[in-house]
Each structure stands twice: as C-alpha cells, then as structure tokens.
Design a protein around this motif. Sequence first.
Motif, PDB file in Angstrom:
ATOM      1  N   LYS A 291       0.746  -1.262   0.110  1.00 22.97           N
ATOM      2  CA  LYS A 291      -0.076   0.030   0.011  1.00 22.97           C
ATOM      3  C   LYS A 291       0.955   1.120  -0.046  1.00 22.97           C
ATOM      4  N   VAL A 292       1.993   1.070   0.708  1.00 20.85           N
ATOM      5  CA  VAL A 292       2.911   2.652   0.903  1.00 20.85           C
ATOM      6  C   VAL A 292       3.355   2.700  -0.746  1.00 20.85           C
ATOM      7  N   ASP A 293       3.950   1.376  -1.346  1.00 21.90           N
ATOM      8  CA  ASP A 293       4.613   1.554  -2.466  1.00 21.90           C
ATOM      9  C   ASP A 293       3.625   2.142  -3.553  1.00 21.90           C
ATOM     10  N   SER A 294       2.137   1.576  -3.493  1.00 23.82           N
ATOM     11  CA  SER A 294       1.312   2.074  -4.682  1.00 23.82           C
ATOM     12  C   SER A 294       1.117   3.673  -4.175  1.00 23.82           C
ATOM     13  N   PHE A 295       0.928   3.999  -3.031  1.00 23.58           N
ATOM     14  CA  PHE A 295       0.715   5.422  -2.618  1.00 23.58           C
ATOM     15  C   PHE A 295       1.808   6.202  -3.071  1.00 23.58           C
ATOM     16  N   LEU A 296       2.988   5.839  -2.947  1.00 24.60           N
ATOM     17  CA  LEU A 296       4.217   6.689  -3.301  1.00 24.60           C
ATOM     18  C   LEU A 296       4.234   6.802  -4.962  1.00 24.60           C
ATOM     19  N   GLN A 297       3.971   5.465  -5.508  1.00 28.35           N
ATOM     20  CA  GLN A 297       3.842   5.466  -6.992  1.00 28.35           C
ATOM     21  C   GLN A 297       2.848   6.375  -7.695  1.00 28.35           C
ATOM     22  N   GLU A 298       1.787   6.500  -7.021  1.00 29.57           N
ATOM     23  CA  GLU A 298       0.809   7.307  -7.778  1.00 29.57           C
ATOM     24  C   GLU A 298       1.148   8.759  -7.344  1.00 29.57           C
ATOM     25  N   LEU A 299       1.584   9.228  -6.239  1.00 28.71           N
ATOM     26  CA  LEU A 299       2.000  10.589  -6.290  1.00 28.71           C
ATOM     27  C   LEU A 299       3.195  10.716  -7.033  1.00 28.71           C
ATOM     28  N   LEU A 300       4.018   9.953  -7.418  1.00 31.21           N
ATOM     29  CA  LEU A 300       5.289   9.984  -8.560  1.00 31.21           C
ATOM     30  C   LEU A 300       4.865  10.130  -9.729  1.00 31.21           C
ATOM     31  N   GLU A 301       3.800   9.435 -10.190  1.00 33.57           N
ATOM     32  CA  GLU A 301       3.298   9.582 -11.450  1.00 33.57           C
ATOM     33  C   GLU A 301       2.560  11.029 -11.751  1.00 33.57           C
ATOM     34  N   LYS A 302       2.204  11.763 -10.682  1.00 30.92           N
ATOM     35  CA  LYS A 302       1.459  13.051 -10.809  1.00 30.92           C
ATOM     36  C   LYS A 302       2.531  14.170 -10.760  1.00 30.92           C
ATOM     37  N   ALA A 303       3.681  13.738  -9.814  1.00 27.22           N
ATOM     38  CA  ALA A 303       4.506  14.908  -9.609  1.00 27.22           C
ATOM     39  C   ALA A 303       5.671  14.854 -10.744  1.00 27.22           C
ATOM     40  N   LYS A 304       5.891  13.649 -11.237  1.00 28.20           N
ATOM     41  CA  LYS A 304       7.150  13.472 -11.954  1.00 28.20           C
ATOM     42  C   LYS A 304       7.170  14.449 -13.215  1.00 28.20           C
ATOM     43  N   PRO A 305       6.046  14.246 -14.027  1.00 33.14           N
ATOM     44  CA  PRO A 305       6.017  15.373 -15.201  1.00 33.14           C
ATOM     45  C   PRO A 305       6.282  16.794 -14.802  1.00 33.14           C
ATOM     46  N   ALA A 306       5.694  17.129 -13.541  1.00 28.76           N
ATOM     47  CA  ALA A 306       5.797  18.822 -13.310  1.00 28.76           C
ATOM     48  C   ALA A 306       7.144  18.797 -12.884  1.00 28.76           C
ATOM     49  N   ALA A 307       7.690  17.907 -12.037  1.00 28.40           N
ATOM     50  CA  ALA A 307       9.056  18.204 -11.584  1.00 28.40           C
ATOM     51  C   ALA A 307      10.033  18.281 -12.802  1.00 28.40           C
ATOM     52  N   GLU A 308       9.923  17.441 -13.717  1.00 27.99           N
ATOM     53  CA  GLU A 308      10.870  17.599 -14.976  1.00 27.99           C
ATOM     54  C   GLU A 308      10.559  18.879 -15.728  1.00 27.99           C
ATOM     55  N   ARG A 309       9.524  19.410 -15.575  1.00 30.45           N
ATOM     56  CA  ARG A 309       9.151  20.646 -16.417  1.00 30.45           C
ATOM     57  C   ARG A 309       9.733  21.813 -15.807  1.00 30.45           C
ATOM     58  N   GLU A 310       9.775  21.605 -14.388  1.00 35.83           N
ATOM     59  CA  GLU A 310      10.473  22.742 -13.577  1.00 35.83           C
ATOM     60  C   GLU A 310      12.002  22.685 -13.461  1.00 35.83           C
ATOM     61  N   PHE A 311      12.368  21.513 -13.500  1.00 32.21           N
ATOM     62  CA  PHE A 311      13.732  21.178 -13.672  1.00 32.21           C
ATOM     63  C   PHE A 311      14.435  21.783 -14.928  1.00 32.21           C
ATOM     64  N   LYS A 312      13.616  21.434 -15.962  1.00 31.23           N
ATOM     65  CA  LYS A 312      14.180  21.990 -17.273  1.00 31.23           C
ATOM     66  C   LYS A 312      14.107  23.723 -17.598  1.00 31.23           C
ATOM     67  N   GLU A 313      13.175  24.084 -16.785  1.00 31.47           N
ATOM     68  CA  GLU A 313      12.747  25.724 -16.776  1.00 31.47           C
ATOM     69  C   GLU A 313      14.118  26.106 -16.119  1.00 31.47           C
ATOM     70  N   LEU A 314      14.385  25.473 -14.985  1.00 29.72           N
ATOM     71  CA  LEU A 314      15.504  25.893 -13.983  1.00 29.72           C
ATOM     72  C   LEU A 314      16.867  25.895 -14.742  1.00 29.72           C
ATOM     73  N   GLU A 315      17.161  24.659 -15.496  1.00 33.49           N
ATOM     74  CA  GLU A 315      18.404  24.542 -16.103  1.00 33.49           C
ATOM     75  C   GLU A 315      18.491  25.901 -17.343  1.00 33.49           C
ATOM     76  N   ASN A 316      17.566  25.987 -18.139  1.00 34.01           N
ATOM     77  CA  ASN A 316      17.598  26.878 -19.069  1.00 34.01           C
ATOM     78  C   ASN A 316      17.875  28.453 -18.417  1.00 34.01           C
ATOM     79  N   PHE A 317      17.249  28.591 -17.364  1.00 31.77           N
ATOM     80  CA  PHE A 317      17.333  29.793 -16.602  1.00 31.77           C
ATOM     81  C   PHE A 317      18.601  30.011 -16.000  1.00 31.77           C
ATOM     82  N   ALA A 318      19.232  28.901 -15.646  1.00 28.23           N
ATOM     83  CA  ALA A 318      20.836  29.168 -15.214  1.00 28.23           C
ATOM     84  C   ALA A 318      21.656  29.231 -16.143  1.00 28.23           C
ATOM     85  N   LYS A 319      21.267  28.499 -17.393  1.00 30.70           N
ATOM     86  CA  LYS A 319      22.186  28.712 -18.398  1.00 30.70           C
ATOM     87  C   LYS A 319      22.067  30.144 -19.107  1.00 30.70           C
ATOM     88  N   ASP A 320      20.916  30.618 -19.292  1.00 41.04           N
ATOM     89  CA  ASP A 320      20.745  32.056 -19.747  1.00 41.04           C
ATOM     90  C   ASP A 320      21.521  32.977 -18.691  1.00 41.04           C
TER      91      ASP A 320
END
Length: 677
Positions: A291-320
């Motif tokens: 149950k813990v694994d599926s709880f963490l997995q469910e949140l990971l699926e929702k959060a990961k795309p947002a996190a990857e977008r935010e990280f890309k934005e941060l990378e571009n910002f630091a580069k610029d």
Amino acid sequence: MSQQNPLLEPFETAPFSQLRTEHFKPAIEEAIKSARLQIEEITSSEAEPAFKNTIEALEFSGSQLDRVTSIFFNLNSAETNDEIQKLAQEISPVLSDFRNDIILNEELFRKVKVVYDQKENLDLNVEQQTLLDKKYKMFSRNGANLTEDKKQQLREIDKKLSSLSLNFGENVLAETNRFELHLTDEKELEGLPNGLRSAARSLAKSKNKEGWIFNLHYPSYLPFMKYATNRELRKKMAIAFGAKGFHNDELDNQKNVLQIAKLRHEKANLLGYKTYADFILEERMAETPDKVDSFLQELLEKAKPAAEREFKELENFAKDLDGIDRLEKWDAAFYSEKLKQKLFDLDDEQLKPYFELENVISGVFTVSEKLYGLKFEEVFDVDKYHEEVKTYRVTDGDNHEISLFYADFFPREGKRGGAWMTSYKPQQKKGDKDDRPHISIVCNFTKPTEEEPSLLTFNEVTTLFHEFGHALHGMLANTTYPSLSGANVFWDFVELPSQVLENWCYEKEALQLFAKHYKTGEPIPEELIEKIKESATFHEGMATLRQLSFGMLDMSWHRIDPSEIDNVKEHENKAFEATKLYPDVTENCMSTSFSHIFQGGYAAGYYSYKWAEVLDADTFEFFKEKGIFDRETANKFRDSILSQGGTEHPLTLYKRFRGKEPEPEALLRRAGLIEKK
C-alpha cells in the motif's frame, strides 16, 4: 541516596538546575527497581486477572522511570556533551534489557492474555478496549510467543540496535559540528544578506578568529546555499553537508547503516514477519508495504512530469543567466531563489523583517487562542536546561491549567539539527486527578545578532507553526492513559496536527495578526501576502519528488532482505533512480546522515509526511469552507482528533471530524498538480 539525587525526590517540573550527569544512572537504576516491584505485584497477585489489576496496573507502572528517562534522552538531543553521550551508551542497553524483561515475562503475558481472551465479555469503553489491544500486541508483536533461545536472540538484537542508533546520531552531530567554512576575504561573501554575514562574523568572533565562519547548522547552511554567488564555495558547503558520516573515518556511518538494516530485518523474521516494513506497517494506517509503494507510486506519476518541467525551466534559466552547462545540486537553491525572485518579485530577505521571532511566537499563540481559546503566559519560575529556553503556562478561557510549554529556538553545539516536539510529563487521568502535560518544542532558527533580533525566513515560520501543531496535539490531550495520550498515535497520523497548522501561515487573516515590520511595526503589505500565496506552489513538483525520494529510500532499506547489500552508496543510487533529476555527487551519501530513519522513529515510515499531507490538505479545505477561524470547526477538530490521542483508529477519528474519508485530490489541488475545484 535520594537525599542528594533530585530525580529521586518528588518533582512537578523537571529540576534541571539541580541536575548533574552523575544523578541519572542511579536514578534510572532506582526507578527500574521500583518498576520491577510494580510488575511483580501484578504477576504475584492471586486475584483473577482483570482489566484493572492487570492491564491498567501495567499501564501505570514505571511512570517514575518514564519521567527520568524522558528528561535524560531529551537532554541528549537538545543539550548534550561527551559525558551524557557516553552515559546514553551505558544506559540504553540496560533500558532495552528491562523492556525485554517485561515483554518476555511469561507470567505477565499469561495474565494479559487471560484478560484479552475475554474482551468480548468485558464492559470496556473504547479507550479501554484500545489499551487492552495495545498491551496484548506489545507482547505478541515483540516476542512473547517465542521459544527461550529466540527470546535471548531478540534481547541481543534490541541491545545492539539501541547502541548502534545512538552511535549513528552522535556521529551525525559530531560531523555537523566539525566542519567550518572560514572566510577572510569579503569578496567571497558576494550575494550573502547582511543578517547572515553578521551572524557569521559573530560566530568567528566567538572563536577568536578574524572574518566570517559558516557551518552546517541550518540557519547558516541554507541561506548560504541560497544566496552565495561563489559557486565553488557553494560546492564545498554542499559536499560537506551531503558527506556527513561518509568519510571512511572514525565518524563513518556506513557500517552502522548496514548493521541497523540487517538487525531490523533479523528481528522482523524472528517475530514472524517477512521484512521490517511488514512488521512496522501492521500498526499503521497504511497497513502494508504494498500500500505504501502504490501510494508513493501514484504521487510519483502525478509529480514527476511537473518536476521534470520545472527542472528543465531551471536549467534553461541558469544557462541564460550564468552560462551554466550542467546544473548541480549546489546550484539548486541558488537558481531556484533567483527564478522565484524573477517570477514573483519575492525573496526571503524581503519577508524576514516581518517575521521577528517574538512576533511569530505571539502569532502562533494568537492563532491558537482564536481556534481553541488558549492563553499563553511567559513564566520565569520554571527550571530550564539552558538560559535560551522560554517557558509558558497555558490555560483555557476559564483559567484552567492546560499545559506547561517549553520552547528552545537556537542552534548550539550540544543540540542536534532539525526541529522536534517532545514531552517531559505525559497527560493522564488517575482517580479524579487530570495530570496536565509538560510539552516542549526544539528548533534551530536564525539567532539574533548585535545589529538585529532573530528574523525568521518564511520556511522557519512554517517550521515553528509545524512544531507548534505537534505541541497542540500534546497540550490538548484529554485521555485516561498516558500511552494513548497526545501524539501517541499511529506514526502516519502524527503529522496531521503539525502539517495542518502550517496552512495558516499562507492566509491573510492569520498573517495580519503577527507579520509586522520589526523596526516600524507596519503590518505586512497585502501584495507580499499575495506573493507568498502565489509562490506557495513554486517548484512543488520538485519538492514532492524530493520527499518521495526520501520515502522510497526508507522503504528500500526496510521492505527487503538487506543481507546482500554491502555498498550503501550503490544501494542508495538504485533507490533514487526513479526520482533523480540532478547528477549524482560521488562524495555524498544521504543514508549515512538520514537520522529520521536510523536514529528517529521513522524507519519504514518516512512516507508518513506525504500520507499526512493528504489528510492535512483535506482538513484545511474544510476549514476554508467554514472560515479559517471558525470556532465550531476548530472545536470539532480538537474534540475529534487533537484531544483523542491514540484512543481509537485514526481513520475512525478522521471520519468523525470530516464526515468522510480523506480525498487525495485535495493535496494535488493544493500543490497545483491538478486543477482546483
């Protein structure tokens, strides 16, 4: 002996000023003796085992020992020294032995079982039923049914575990204290706010050194990483911070980590569980590792795309901004802060003047008064373990005593890092007497300097509210039995009262009560409040991913057989694979200073923070519907949850308050990961 030992005389509040290290061992030995006699009284009684003479008698036995050990171990966390640490290593195995003597006492278990087996026919109220269940499980889940040789094995494991976990914590504290970044060239301070420079200069002065000293305690480390323009110095600090317990020297924690994980697994197997996580989670809301694994997995699926977008934005910002080709961990806080300033025109330095510590304390008191009718009065006649500790008497509207409250806010060499709530005396009811609790919070906030008072970052403000939420859980306790009182609840429920109170920090109605400029007394401008609210979900995807990575690392140590693991760092890297954004830092290892799971009580339980966030987001949506200071809703929360402790299953308590099960979507909405209603 009792003439000279204040711990063996009756005392209402902890007699800190009279205490010497040499008082503890004889007091603990004496208290164990007295607790043994109380147990003997239960086992030797010829009366038929009943709830009162067995279960209740067992619950109230050893109360002197509990008080003395709580004073000792709280000091070992908040105001320790070499002598206390050495004594802790001596005392822990003795206490572990005593605990096992109770759990493995066959006659005592026989009597408890007699009462337990007739529970259907006993006229017990809900709290008594819970206590009976808890006492029975204390034996059955901890080896009472084992053969003699296996009981002996269990004793050895428990002794080793208590010693290893103390050693782990001592190493982390020693590592935190031994690193200093000593700067003498003012150019290297570029970007650092004046308050931080001033604190670093005071620290250098206190050590008779020129220049500025920065260290790994949070009030120094976090703002340095956020504002220091010099990337090499940030790297040096980040590597030192991340390498605690990972230097292959006398303070190394790798062996401790491996041994603790293996011994926990061995213990779980001995008790009939597949893994340590199976053993722990049986007594949690989550119930199973799956149950813990599926709880963490469910949140990971929702959060990961947002996190990857935010990280890309941060990378571009630091580069610029600075031509950074590869974003490293020591760039995270620095460029996040710069991007946040750009997007919201907001930074901590703008906010800090509105969050003088005294005002924030007064604010959290006012919020508690508006919600629960509590009054706080600072008192100066209560013994303290350090001059910086503040003490308050807490009363209700009718002037009845609710609690004594200790607050300890600043870092010291003898204090471990982080923030926590604890207690020096539990709440309980015996006869017609309601013993009120003595509650304490311990934090590591920015110290006042010669130039200015203690001005908190917004993060420190939410930390103060968080720990105070735990404190309210302790203060408002209203149960009969100490082991079911206050924060003695399922571990994945304990963070609800703390996390829910953080929500008030983002609300205009609450902020306007206490956020006033420390020089002018001007209230915080509305546009700053708006910016705080707007920026609340900034990089929430990455923050969620980070918390999930800690939960997954914890489960990776405790939901498998760790006997094949021989390399801590390699194991950790595998656990972090699904949540990884930044390149790995070879010199760093999280497990070797992950005190929550290897020293605190969060083993197989770190997921609890996210679990409780679901509850707190759902709870606060209810408050928002009714009004954040709606007394009826607050009373319902107090009566259904805060005062009830662990007297019933948490979900039962929660549904009584909310009228339904918690909605995970509430958390995702608040985090900005799905659309709001």
